[in-house]
Write a protein that holds these residues in place. Structure first.
Motif, PDB file in Angstrom:
ATOM      1  N   PHE A 135       0.839  -1.181   0.000  1.00 17.63           N
ATOM      2  CA  PHE A 135       0.000   0.000   0.000  1.00 17.63           C
ATOM      3  C   PHE A 135       0.882   1.242   0.000  1.00 17.63           C
ATOM      4  N   THR A 136       0.313   2.342  -0.451  1.00 16.38           N
ATOM      5  CA  THR A 136       1.049   3.597  -0.474  1.00 16.38           C
ATOM      6  C   THR A 136       1.318   4.116   0.933  1.00 16.38           C
ATOM      7  N   GLU A 137       0.283   4.012   1.793  1.00 21.53           N
ATOM      8  CA  GLU A 137       0.382   4.583   3.135  1.00 21.53           C
ATOM      9  C   GLU A 137      -0.202   3.669   4.206  1.00 21.53           C
ATOM     10  N   TYR A 138      -1.295   3.012   3.900  1.00 18.99           N
ATOM     11  CA  TYR A 138      -2.010   2.212   4.896  1.00 18.99           C
ATOM     12  C   TYR A 138      -1.153   1.054   5.401  1.00 18.99           C
ATOM     13  N   SER A 139      -1.313   0.741   6.680  1.00 20.28           N
ATOM     14  CA  SER A 139      -0.679  -0.447   7.249  1.00 20.28           C
ATOM     15  C   SER A 139      -1.632  -1.046   8.281  1.00 20.28           C
ATOM     16  N   GLY A 162     -10.912   4.906   1.065  1.00 18.60           N
ATOM     17  CA  GLY A 162     -11.871   5.978   1.240  1.00 18.60           C
ATOM     18  C   GLY A 162     -12.846   5.746   2.368  1.00 18.60           C
ATOM     19  N   VAL A 163     -12.754   4.578   3.014  1.00 21.79           N
ATOM     20  CA  VAL A 163     -13.644   4.241   4.124  1.00 21.79           C
ATOM     21  C   VAL A 163     -12.795   4.014   5.375  1.00 21.79           C
ATOM     22  N   PRO A 176      -6.852   5.366   3.220  1.00 25.07           N
ATOM     23  CA  PRO A 176      -6.910   6.520   2.314  1.00 25.07           C
ATOM     24  C   PRO A 176      -7.449   6.139   0.932  1.00 25.07           C
ATOM     25  N   LEU A 177      -8.152   7.078   0.314  1.00 22.86           N
ATOM     26  CA  LEU A 177      -8.739   6.827  -0.993  1.00 22.86           C
ATOM     27  C   LEU A 177      -7.686   6.487  -2.041  1.00 22.86           C
ATOM     28  N   LEU A 197     -13.496  -1.464  -4.798  1.00 24.63           N
ATOM     29  CA  LEU A 197     -12.260  -2.214  -4.587  1.00 24.63           C
ATOM     30  C   LEU A 197     -12.138  -2.460  -3.092  1.00 24.63           C
ATOM     31  N   PHE A 198     -11.685  -3.637  -2.715  1.00 23.11           N
ATOM     32  CA  PHE A 198     -11.536  -3.911  -1.288  1.00 23.11           C
ATOM     33  C   PHE A 198     -10.457  -4.957  -1.055  1.00 23.11           C
TER      34      PHE A 198
END
Length: 214
Positions: free
Chosen positions: A65-69, A145-146, A150-151, A183-184
């Motif tokens: 992921f770009t940012e999420y962990s 986005g939820v 992040p979106l 997308l999930f």
């Protein structure tokens, strides 16, 4: 990405739309509203083209992921994507531009129910693929986005799944087209791990408790 024709059955009814509009029964709605809901159901059925794709076990060394962990160690990651196709967007835009706001709103509500049901179906396929040997537990599905995802995480998921194969694209603002697309991802953790994300249940498929979640 594995793609296939949807194997789920979702029979949208006018009553479903009316309930989303907070009418307790169809009889509680004015006749004009009931007729509009029935027409919306017919048009939705004629315009939706449900498609989906999934990857049951992502290569964790090749995807990030770009940012999420996650807040727990992830032993496996599954990705999913669903869409109802571009024709539905075109139909809703047509009615919106004609000023038929109530009718277009009904189409929005009805198509929301279908795309969520399709996502539930793909989520079920993912959870059903659980790895008994490694004793992993799936968390509830998350979408960019939820919540705290992040979106812009739509981009790496879309790229990894090659969602263009089912005509989904990510805009420069990381929105999805067609609009009725999702997308999930589903994270899997060792069963010894205790985390709130591993205890939540979606309750969408009607199977409660769900043997594929806990």
């Amino acid at each position: 990405m594995t793609t296939r024709e949807p194997e789920f059955i979702f029979q949208l009814k006018a009553e479903d739309i009316l309930q989303e509009m907070k009418y307790k029964t169809a009889g509680a709605a004015p006749d004009r509203i009931v007729s509009l809901a029935e027409e919306a159901v017919k048009e939705i059925e004629q315009t939706v083209e449900p498609s989906f794709g999934l990857n049951l076990e992502v290569d964790l060394e090749d995807f990030e992921f770009t940012e999420y962990s996650a807040g727990f160690p992830v032993g496996r990651l599954s990705l999913g994507c669903v869409t109802l196709g571009a024709d539905l967007d075109t139909a809703m835009k047509f009615h919106r531009e004609k000023g038929e706001d109530t009718y277009e709103f009904m189409m929005q509500l009805g198509s929301n129910l279908i795309v969520e049901a399709l996502a539930d179906h793909v989520n079920y396929l993912i959870c059903h693929s659980r790895d008994r040997e490694h004793m992993l537990t799936p968390a509830f599905r998350k979408s960019p986005g939820v919540g705290r995802v992040p979106l812009h995480e739509n981009r790496p998921i879309a790229d990894y799944l090659h969602v263009d194969r089912i005509q989904i694209e990510v805009t420069d603002l990381f929105q999805l087209l067609p609009k009725k697309s999702i997308l999930f991802f589903v994270e899997w953790a060792p069963r010894k791990v205790h985390h709130n994300d591993l205890q939540k249940r979606c309750h969408h498929c009607g199977k409660n408790p769900c043997e594929f979640r806990i």
